[in-house]
Design a protein around this motif. Structure first.
Motif, PDB file in Angstrom:
ATOM      1  N   VAL A  35      -0.606   2.224   4.247  1.00 29.05           N
ATOM      2  CA  VAL A  35      -1.820   2.473   3.373  1.00 29.05           C
ATOM      3  C   VAL A  35      -1.346   2.428   2.122  1.00 29.05           C
ATOM      4  O   VAL A  35       0.073   2.963   1.951  1.00 29.05           O
ATOM      5  CB  VAL A  35      -2.380   3.837   3.672  1.00 29.05           C
ATOM      6  N   TYR A  43      -2.520  10.178   0.017  1.00 24.35           N
ATOM      7  CA  TYR A  43      -2.632   9.840   1.657  1.00 24.35           C
ATOM      8  C   TYR A  43      -1.469  10.393   2.091  1.00 24.35           C
ATOM      9  O   TYR A  43      -1.459  11.210   3.152  1.00 24.35           O
ATOM     10  CB  TYR A  43      -2.405   8.401   1.766  1.00 24.35           C
ATOM     11  N   ASN A  86     -10.149   9.513   7.411  1.00 25.01           N
ATOM     12  CA  ASN A  86     -11.435   8.954   7.104  1.00 25.01           C
ATOM     13  C   ASN A  86     -12.608   9.571   8.033  1.00 25.01           C
ATOM     14  O   ASN A  86     -13.352   9.041   8.821  1.00 25.01           O
ATOM     15  CB  ASN A  86     -11.341   7.416   7.317  1.00 25.01           C
TER      16      ASN A  86
HETATM   17  O1  LIG Z   1      -7.068   5.151   5.991  1.00 25.50           O
HETATM   18  C1  LIG Z   1      -6.779   4.027   5.570  1.00 25.50           C
HETATM   19  C2  LIG Z   1      -6.854   2.669   6.218  1.00 25.50           C
HETATM   20  C3  LIG Z   1      -7.977   2.271   6.731  1.00 25.50           C
HETATM   21  C4  LIG Z   1      -7.335   2.336   8.223  1.00 25.50           C
HETATM   22  C5  LIG Z   1      -6.058   2.622   7.395  1.00 25.50           C
HETATM   23  N1  LIG Z   1      -6.907   4.029   4.124  1.00 25.50           N
HETATM   24  C6  LIG Z   1      -7.272   5.053   3.286  1.00 25.50           C
HETATM   25  C7  LIG Z   1      -8.279   4.457   2.155  1.00 25.50           C
HETATM   26  C8  LIG Z   1      -9.575   4.959   2.292  1.00 25.50           C
HETATM   27  C9  LIG Z   1     -10.374   3.713   2.619  1.00 25.50           C
HETATM   28  C10 LIG Z   1     -11.104   2.944   1.331  1.00 25.50           C
HETATM   29  C11 LIG Z   1      -9.847   2.414   0.632  1.00 25.50           C
HETATM   30  O2  LIG Z   1      -9.533   3.355  -0.457  1.00 25.50           O
HETATM   31  C12 LIG Z   1      -8.682   2.084   1.321  1.00 25.50           C
HETATM   32  O3  LIG Z   1      -7.481   2.220   0.441  1.00 25.50           O
HETATM   33  C13 LIG Z   1      -8.301   2.951   2.625  1.00 25.50           C
HETATM   34  C14 LIG Z   1      -7.015   2.720   3.386  1.00 25.50           C
HETATM   35  O4  LIG Z   1      -9.395   2.950   3.343  1.00 25.50           O
END
Ligand SMILES: O=C(C1CCC1)N1C[C@@H]2C[C@H]3C[C@@H](O)[C@@H](O)[C@]2(C1)O3
Length: 130
Positions: A35, A43, A86
């Protein structure tokens, strides 16, 4: 001894092939690289142990895995972190969680279908002997 190195070489080949196939699957593109902490500055405060497919591959090449179980502990971090970071009901989070669950199930199915139990037992004996 030599036979141990033969077993560990075969383990690395098996694990690299698993990661190669996962990396070719478009559903798992977001899992292929770390990431981006410039894009996601908080993060590292939420996720203690980031993991991704490219880092798994580096770990294999650095001979960090002597058993499939050790590999799975790191591979599981990828989808576990995605579910943790998420968690919201918005469509983007749901989409990521759906892909995280697909990654979890796909890795487990590959291991169940393609890893010989006797081979994993030999790897575990190597680990216990070290
Ligand atoms: O967790 C993740 C990745 C997805 C599987 C690993 N992220 C955290 C952020 C939140 C979301 C939307 C974007 O902001 C992008 O940067 C990320 C990347 O997805």
């Amino acid at each position: 001894e030599e036979q141990e190195e033969d077993v560990l070489r075969e383990l690395r080949l098996f694990l690299r092939n698993v990661i190669e196939r996962l990396s070719l699957d478009r559903r798992f593109k977001a899992f292929t690289k770390p990431v981006d902490i410039e894009e996601v500055p908080d993060y590292m405060t939420v996720i203690r142990r980031p993991m991704d497919l490219s880092t798994l591959l580096t770990n294999i090449d650095e001979q960090r895995y002597v058993t499939v179980g050790e590999f799975m502990n790191d591979a599981d971090l990828i989808w576990q972190n995605a579910l943790e970071y998420n968690p919201d009901s918005d469509p983007m989070d749901r989409h990521i969680r759906h892909r995280a669950c697909a990654l979890k199930d796909t890795v487990r199915a590959m291991i169940r279908d393609e890893l010989d139990e006797d081979f994993e037992r030999v790897c575990e004996d190597v680990r216990e002997s070290r």
